[in-house]
Enzyme design. Structure first.
Site, PDB file in Angstrom:
ATOM      1  N   GLU A   1       0.849  -1.198   0.000  1.00 24.29           N
ATOM      2  CA  GLU A   1       0.000   0.000   0.000  1.00 24.29           C
ATOM      3  C   GLU A   1       0.882   1.245   0.000  1.00 24.29           C
ATOM      4  O   GLU A   1       1.489   1.593   1.003  1.00 24.29           O
ATOM      5  CB  GLU A   1      -0.932  -0.028   1.215  1.00 24.29           C
ATOM      6  CG  GLU A   1      -1.881  -1.222   1.196  1.00 24.29           C
ATOM      7  CD  GLU A   1      -2.675  -1.365   2.476  1.00 24.29           C
ATOM      8  OE1 GLU A   1      -3.534  -0.499   2.755  1.00 24.29           O
ATOM      9  OE2 GLU A   1      -2.429  -2.345   3.208  1.00 24.29           O
TER      10      GLU A   1
ATOM     11  N   GLU B   1       6.198  -0.316   6.279  1.00 26.17           N
ATOM     12  CA  GLU B   1       4.742  -0.146   6.306  1.00 26.17           C
ATOM     13  C   GLU B   1       4.117  -0.251   4.919  1.00 26.17           C
ATOM     14  O   GLU B   1       2.960  -0.619   4.780  1.00 26.17           O
ATOM     15  CB  GLU B   1       4.384   1.202   6.919  1.00 26.17           C
ATOM     16  CG  GLU B   1       4.491   1.260   8.426  1.00 26.17           C
ATOM     17  CD  GLU B   1       3.488   0.331   9.097  1.00 26.17           C
ATOM     18  OE1 GLU B   1       2.299   0.373   8.739  1.00 26.17           O
ATOM     19  OE2 GLU B   1       3.898  -0.452   9.975  1.00 26.17           O
TER      20      GLU B   1
END
Length: 470
Positions: A317, A326
């Site tokens: 993402e 992340e």
């Protein structure tokens, strides 16, 4: 190369004897990105990959509509920013349930609602609203006769524990126990629901890599860790962490509650200080975890309870904030290609099991000769300097022959012919094979003749390719 027919046969025997105790695998479908495929295409991806359980971080109408009649079980979510409204007003949750649940169920197989996510570490201080919001959501489900089909819970982070090592000493943070933990656990018991917990062994390994074995964190073969409090032996960090949560619940007399690991994963790339991040480790962690879940029983403390897990996450993402890791937990790229090979079903696992096992220390192996500094997450495959010459030669012959590696650069007069050594030539061939096979688990082993490195190897002026399609 070795024959793996016996491995497959043994796998089938093992499966037939323990299938009844096996757990379930799901995948988190996060969408903090601007380059993802449309929900209808994602549902096709789920079905082609055998993914039949997913967890959302909201209740997106587009996603819930696309999931209709797919037979995919879904966990939807009430975002943290709605908790105060949900806690304050029953009519708010009535409307939320009508709009986001009743409208789609049962065509869309919604099985649970996650109220908030890791609320105890929410910087907006939403903890006080959690249990009232959970109760109101449940009451709304009761009102519309949905409570027997849809459970209500809330994913907590492992940081809710005050102690997690050894597992038998597991306890919740004292400041959380009376205000929220006990009321939440009591609600879960009364509503016959279960606790949702997000567990990431990567974080513990990253911060304690000198004291935690990488093999232990990745579900690889290891000597195990004995809990000095109860004598149980653990062979994986995730199970030890899960049992710390069970121990914490037991300490509060909630030993009867079940638990689901609603998030766990390993990043395929990270910043330089994110020790352990990388494609090979991510492939090992998720692949070995799937094997453990689908062919095993529960944890050492709760062997009778199947270990049910949701992998994090479906896609990389690109709009997530924070460190590089992340944005690199995805199992798939936005173009729907796998970041690395990982099974989701027993049939896929059988094929995955048929490949050579990843060597126990491959992710920690040092680069050979000179190395250049690179971003964590890129990996290469090189010859193991401890392998004997015969094994290296046989592996080199396979890689350049049936393996399909591009060995033209190591032919006489070519760019990577010098240095003319077996180790240098084998390293180039092994790496070509590894990259061509998308750096999948087991593609850098060659019977122990190779290992993965995280810094670019250099032999003379030869540069080793990385990425896919090399």
């Amino acid at each position: 190369m070795a024959s793996y027919g016996g491995t497959v046969f043994c796998f089938l025997l093992i499966f037939s004897s323990i299938a009844d105790a096996a757990g379930l695998i799901g995948v988190n479908y996060g969408r903090v990105a601007n380059n993802l495929p449309t929900p209808d295409k994602v549902v096709v991806l789920f079905k082609t990959q055998g993914i039949d359980r997913i967890k959302l971080f909201d209740a997106s109408p587009d996603v819930l509509t696309a999931l209709a009649n797919s037979n995919i079980s879904v966990v939807v979510a009430v975002p943290n920013e709605l908790l105060s409204s949900a806690a304050a007003d029953q009519s708010f949750t009535d409307n939320w349930v009508q709009t986001n649940i009743s409208k789609y169920f049962p065509a869309t197989n919604i099985e649970a609602i996650a109220v908030g996510n890791e609320v105890f570490v929410d910087p907006n201080n939403t903890t006080m609203y959690l249990v009232p919001a959970m109760k109101n959501i449940h009451n709304s489900l009761v009102k519309y006769n949905l409570d027997s089909s849809i459970k209500v819970s809330s994913p907590i982070a492992l940081s809710a524990l005050q102690s997690s090592y050894p597992s038998s000493s597991g306890s919740f943070k004292s400041e959380l126990i009376e205000p929220v933990i006990k009321p939440m656990l009591n609600f879960l018991r009364q509503s016959e629901s279960y606790l949702m917990v997000n567990i990431y062994p990567f974080f513990a390994y990253k911060d304690n890599s000198k004291s935690i074995s990488l093999d232990y964190a990745l579900f690889k073969n290891n000597s195990g860790v004995v809990d000095t409090g109860n004598g149980l032996k653990y062979y994986s960090l995730l199970e030890a962490q899960a049992d710390a949560v069970f121990a914490a619940m037991k300490a509060l007399n909630y030993n009867d509650l079940k638990m689901v690991v609603t998030e766990t994963g390993w990043p395929s790339m990270g910043d330089e200080n994110e020790i352990g991040a990388g494609t090979a480790n991510a492939a090992s962690y998720n692949g070995n975890l799937v094997r453990r879940v689908l062919t095993g029983s529960g944890t050492p403390l709760r062997p009778q309870d199947p270990l049910n897990v949701y992998l994090f996450a479906l896609f990389n993402e690109n709009q997530k904030s924070g460190p590089t890791s992340e944005r690199n937990y995805g199992l798939f790229y936005p173009n729907e290609q796998k970041v690395y090979d990982v099974p989701f079903t027993l049939s896929q696992l059988q094929s995955w099991e048929s490949t050579p096992a990843v060597s126990g220390n491959q992710s920690q192996a040092p680069a050979t000769e000179g190395v250049s500094k690179t971003k964590v997450g890129q990996t290469w495959c090189v010859a193991n300097e401890k392998a004997d010459q015969k094994k290296l030669q046989e592996a080199l012959d396979f890689a350049c022959g049936k393996g399909g590696a591009d060995c033209s650069p190591i032919q006489p007069g070519a760019t990577c012919y010098d240095p003319d050594t077996l180790e240098a030539h084998a390293s180039y061939a092994f790496n070509s094979y590894y990259q061509k096979n998308s750096r999948g688990a087991g593609t850098c082993d060659f019977g122990g003749a190779a290992s993965v490195v995280t810094q670019a190897p250099r032999y003379g002026t030869c540069e080793f390719p990385t990425g896919y399609g090399n």
